[in-house]
Design an enzyme around this catalytic site. Structure first.
Site, PDB file in Angstrom:
ATOM      1  N   HIS A 108       0.828  -1.198   0.000  1.00 31.54           N
ATOM      2  CA  HIS A 108       0.000   0.000   0.000  1.00 31.54           C
ATOM      3  C   HIS A 108       0.866   1.252   0.000  1.00 31.54           C
ATOM      4  CE1 HIS A 108       0.657  -0.995   4.247  1.00 31.54           C
ATOM      5  NE2 HIS A 108       0.484   0.288   4.540  1.00 31.54           N
TER       6      HIS A 108
ATOM      7  N   HIS B  31       0.654   5.350   1.150  1.00 32.05           N
ATOM      8  CA  HIS B  31      -0.048   6.375   1.914  1.00 32.05           C
ATOM      9  C   HIS B  31      -0.054   7.673   1.111  1.00 32.05           C
ATOM     10  CE1 HIS B  31      -0.046   4.369   5.934  1.00 32.05           C
ATOM     11  NE2 HIS B  31       0.943   3.688   5.364  1.00 32.05           N
TER      12      HIS B  31
END
Length: 138
Positions: free
Chosen positions: A99, A101
């Protein structure tokens, strides 16, 4: 879907999330523990543990989604800037699903993303540069 992966559950629709954007390869949603308003995550739909080792098409899609989401957050929140980063490995994260941010930054936020700095040693840098370039040229 990977067992016990909360991001896979979000991708599958089995766990609620505030989805900002989605396409065939990626999904972006608000972080459930945001550093600031608008703190979002961008994930590949397929379970991958490392963002830097995923295939080129998925990697490109993830970073295109980062751009798209940042543009949307920019228009709505008018932040002073962004911090965009990914972390990997057990020392820095609690979710083993790749992932990125996307963190809108404001002059008065309490976000502290600092790195201790040292002076670059030319000899060490040359050795490292040569080693990495040799590896990449294989």
């Amino acid at each position: 879907m990977h067992d016990d992966c909360q991001f896979c559950e979000i991708v599958a629709g089995d766990r609620p999330a505030h989805v900002l954007y989605e396409d065939e390869l990626t999904l972006s949603f608000l972080d459930t523990n945001p550093a600031v308003v608008g703190h979002a995550l961008v994930v590949p739909r397929a379970h991958e543990e490392e963002i830097v080792t995923i295939d080129g098409a998925t990697s490109a899609a993830v970073f295109e989604t980062v751009r798209t989401v940042a543009n949307g957050l920019e228009a709505v929140l008018e932040p002073d800037g962004f911090s965009t980063f990914h972390t990997s490995g057990p020392l820095v994260g609690t979710v083993d699903h790749a992932h990125v941010h996307v963190v809108p930054r404001f002059a008065d936020d309490d976000v502290a993303l600092s790195l201790p700095r040292t002076e670059l040693d030319d000899d060490d840098a040359s050795v490292l540069t040569d080693r990495v370039r040799a590896h990449l040229e294989r």
